[in-house]
Scaffold this motif. Structure first.
Motif, PDB file in Angstrom:
ATOM      1  N   SER A  39       0.828  -1.205   0.000  1.00 20.74           N
ATOM      2  CA  SER A  39       0.000   0.000   0.000  1.00 20.74           C
ATOM      3  C   SER A  39       0.859   1.250   0.000  1.00 20.74           C
ATOM      4  CB  SER A  39      -0.902  -0.001   1.239  1.00 20.74           C
ATOM      5  OG  SER A  39      -0.072   0.046   2.367  1.00 20.74           O
ATOM      6  N   THR A  40       2.172   1.089   0.079  1.00 20.22           N
ATOM      7  CA  THR A  40       3.002   2.282   0.257  1.00 20.22           C
ATOM      8  C   THR A  40       3.194   3.092  -1.017  1.00 20.22           C
ATOM      9  OG1 THR A  40       4.946   0.942  -0.075  1.00 20.22           O
ATOM     10  CG2 THR A  40       4.350   1.435   2.213  1.00 20.22           C
ATOM     11  N   PHE A  41       3.138   2.468  -2.164  1.00 22.33           N
ATOM     12  CA  PHE A  41       3.333   3.294  -3.362  1.00 22.33           C
ATOM     13  C   PHE A  41       2.694   2.700  -4.605  1.00 22.33           C
ATOM     14  CE2 PHE A  41       7.033   0.507  -3.120  1.00 22.33           C
ATOM     15  CZ  PHE A  41       7.168   0.038  -4.401  1.00 22.33           C
ATOM     16  N   LYS A  70       3.835   6.635   0.973  1.00 28.84           N
ATOM     17  CA  LYS A  70       3.296   7.107   2.257  1.00 28.84           C
ATOM     18  C   LYS A  70       4.421   7.695   3.112  1.00 28.84           C
ATOM     19  CE  LYS A  70      -1.057   5.030   2.710  1.00 28.84           C
ATOM     20  NZ  LYS A  70      -1.722   5.929   1.751  1.00 28.84           N
ATOM     21  N   ASP A  71       4.078   8.639   3.960  1.00 28.78           N
ATOM     22  CA  ASP A  71       5.064   9.227   4.861  1.00 28.78           C
ATOM     23  C   ASP A  71       5.723   8.130   5.685  1.00 28.78           C
ATOM     24  OD1 ASP A  71       4.122  11.563   3.889  1.00 28.78           O
ATOM     25  OD2 ASP A  71       3.271  12.309   5.762  1.00 28.78           O
ATOM     26  N   SER A 201      -2.349  12.681  -6.013  1.00 21.88           N
ATOM     27  CA  SER A 201      -2.968  12.186  -4.777  1.00 21.88           C
ATOM     28  C   SER A 201      -2.140  12.718  -3.621  1.00 21.88           C
ATOM     29  CB  SER A 201      -2.953  10.664  -4.759  1.00 21.88           C
ATOM     30  OG  SER A 201      -1.618  10.215  -4.555  1.00 21.88           O
ATOM     31  N   SER A 202      -2.690  12.658  -2.403  1.00 22.09           N
ATOM     32  CA  SER A 202      -1.991  13.286  -1.282  1.00 22.09           C
ATOM     33  C   SER A 202      -0.652  12.599  -0.985  1.00 22.09           C
ATOM     34  CB  SER A 202      -2.875  13.290  -0.041  1.00 22.09           C
ATOM     35  OG  SER A 202      -3.242  11.967   0.264  1.00 22.09           O
ATOM     36  N   ASP A 203      -0.474  11.359  -1.415  1.00 22.41           N
ATOM     37  CA  ASP A 203       0.811  10.680  -1.225  1.00 22.41           C
ATOM     38  C   ASP A 203       1.679  10.736  -2.486  1.00 22.41           C
ATOM     39  OD1 ASP A 203       0.251   9.927   1.321  1.00 22.41           O
ATOM     40  OD2 ASP A 203      -0.648   8.011   0.745  1.00 22.41           O
TER      41      ASP A 203
END
Ligand SMILES: Cc1cc2nc3c(=O)[nH]c(=O)nc-3n(C[C@H](O)[C@H](O)[C@H](O)COP(=O)(O)OP(=O)(O)OC[C@H]3O[C@@H](n4cnc5c(N)ncnc54)[C@H](O)[C@@H]3O)c2cc1C
Length: 504
Positions: A39-41, A70-71, A201-203
């Motif tokens: 889910s990270t990228f 993701k952060d 997207s926000s990420d």
């Protein structure tokens, strides 16, 4: 950078081979989005683009892969990429710290020989803290004259030691030095005008659209770069602030004329700056004559009556006339000065610093130090949050910077705000203010906090005396105001000044 691109290419190729890449069409360009189990990228390939780096080096980015990350996620085979928009003190210091901290840094500046309208006064502590060489400081001011509405002159600076002074610099020299230093440490300086940014997207990464002037063209050519974070250091009219809907703020308009005066007159201003207060020069600020490299800068500012700025400028010139007579105006400039921090200084992976964030102090109108400091603090938080550019980071890191900033400087801004409200509100109050400046203890406290940017603990007994003096000065100014409103004659020096003061 080449290594980063290579690794990214490999990652996308692998994703494609594993059947995890789905076509995605955006703005006429076929893009591919990787559908990874993690889910990270998700990866996208973006079309070939060119971006130029200051010094006429031109780098071609072949197919480049970028990922929404993701952060906190570790960045595989590349460094965190940050675009700093604006190459003034805030942007240059942010870029320097980022590059030094291992972040891939792009500093976008529209005008590399920009001469920002500015008095150019910097506090002594900045020289050491920012390791500034003496050759970029044109003059050392050791004396200041505060000049009241009735032209009462008070010499300020008698408490300064031989090694204490206020630096005067030319912004075109100062900013250029800071940018070059950032470049030497690895920042990519891009000569271009930021137009807008997009984030899918926000990420996801940002695409920065700008007009490139790298080839020397005046019009600029559309270009873009892709980054993970943005620092908005693009000054009082910040486009980045608008993009993140940072909210409006009050601003002062400052007007300044650079005047080349005869040598004998310049001698007078060799190490002296003047500050004029009075309703004639500004209803809510002060007029100034600052010594510059080979000329003086004469200016004033106002928030409450911007349309009358030229009239205030004329009054400032009139009041300093005897000392600047025979001078030739070599430049006229005007620029907004923010009056308070923006309601919002961060959104997701975008942070504001310097004037874009609204960090100019009231009362003194000082912003260079705070711009440089905020740029550095924001960058330090990003370097730390990203573990030297090896991890993705975002709003949490930016909030660390904002919290530190507010803890450190909130009181300074508040105190100066109150001082401005108390002492700049009427001519009698300004007379009281100038009178107060005669006091050695007031001078020492004022200079110490300006030069060193720390609130130096005072002597309790002197503090009490100062409080009593301040209160009595304010009471006296109030009494003069009510006397004034009853139309009873009060003398403020010359007849002309008296008429001016009584007209207030
Ligand atoms: C007349 C006047 C006198 C002043 N005197 C003093 C003083 O004596 N001492 C003091 O401490 N402060 C003074 N100030 C305040 C000081 O000038 C500012 O606080 C300081 O310059 C803020 O630095 P900054 O880096 O945040 O922004 P800026 O210095 O404004 O730098 C912003 C940079 O961003 C660039 N830029 C803007 N938009 C874009 C874009 N779209 N794309 C690419 N680049 C862009 C600009 O070209 C500029 O180089 C004065 C201000 C004025 C107006």
């Amino acid at each position: 950078m080449a290594a980063t691109m290579q690794m990214n290419k490999q990652a996308t190729r692998q994703a494609a081979q594993q059947g995890r890449v789905a076509p995605f069409k955006a703005t006429g360009v076929v893009r591919k989005v990787a559908q990874l189990p993690s889910s990270t990228f998700s990866g996208v390939t973006v079309p070939q683009r060119q971006f130029a780096i200051s010094g006429a080096r031109s780098v071609s980015r072949a197919v480049q892969s970028v990922f929404a990350v993701k952060d906190g996620a570790v960045l595989e085979g590349r460094k965190l990429r940050v675009a700093v928009i604006g190459g003034g003190p805030s942007g240059a210091c942010a870029a320097e710290t980022l590059a030094k901290g291992g972040v891939e840094t792009f500093l976008l500046e529209r005008k590399l020989d920009n001469c920002k309208p500015c008095g150019g006064a910097i506090p002594l502590c900045m020289v050491e803290e920012f390791d500034l060489p003496m050759e970029i400081i044109d003059r050392r001011v050791t004396k200041m004259k505060m000049i009241s509405p009735s032209n009462r002159e008070v010499d300020v600076g008698k408490t300064l030691s031989e090694t204490e002074w206020i630096g005067m610099c030319r912004r075109e020299v100062f900013d250029d030095y800071l940018r070059n230093r950032a470049q030497k440490l690895g920042a990519n300086i891009v000569n271009g005008l930021f137009m807008r940014s997009e984030q899918q997207s926000s990420d996801g990464p940002f695409t920065i659209h700008y007009n490139s002037y790298e080839d020397g063209s005046k019009m600029g050519k559309p270009a873009s770069i892709e980054v993970d974070m943005i620092i908005g250091a693009d000054g009082a009219n910040s486009r980045i602030a608008k993009e993140i809907d940072a909210g409006e703020y009050d601003y002062a308009i400052a007007f300044q004329e650079r005047i080349r005066i005869p040598d004998d007159k310049m001698k007078y201003y060799e190490n002296l700056a003047e500050m004029y207060v009075g309703d004639d020069v500004s209803p809510d600020f002060y007029g100034w004559v600052f010594p510059k490299y080979d000329h003086v800068a004469v200016g004033t500012g106002t928030v409450v009556n911007k349309t009358a700025i030229k009239q205030y400028q004329q009054a400032t010139r009139d009041r300093s006339k005897v000392k600047t007579e025979g001078g030739k105006i070599i430049r006229v400039e005007a620029h907004p000065i923010p009056e308070h921090p923006r309601p919002k200084r961060c959104k997701g992976r975008v942070a504001l610093v310097g004037d874009a964030a609204g960090y100019v102090t009231k009362c003194s109108g000082e912003g260079i130090y705070f711009a440089a400091k905020s740029g550095r603090m924001a960058a330090e938080a990003i370097v730390e949050g990203s573990a030297n550019g090896t991890k993705m980071c975002g709003e949490d890191a930016i909030r660390v910077y904002l919290d530190k900033w507010d803890n450190k400087y909130w009181t300074t801004y508040k105190v100066l705000d109150i001082l401005q409200k108390v002492f700049y509100r009427s001519n009698p109050a300004r007379e009281a203010f100038v009178e107060l400046c005669e006091d050695s203890y007031v001078q020492k406290m004022t200079f110490d906090s300006y030069l060193y940017k720390t609130v130096v603990p005072g002597n309790p007994l002197d503090d009490v005396k100062l409080l009593v003096r301040t209160v009595s000065s304010i009471l006296r100014s109030n009494a003069l105001r009510s006397v004034n409103s009853k139309s009873v004659n009060v003398s403020f020096g010359s007849k002309a000044n008296e008429e001016r003061v009584m007209a207030a």
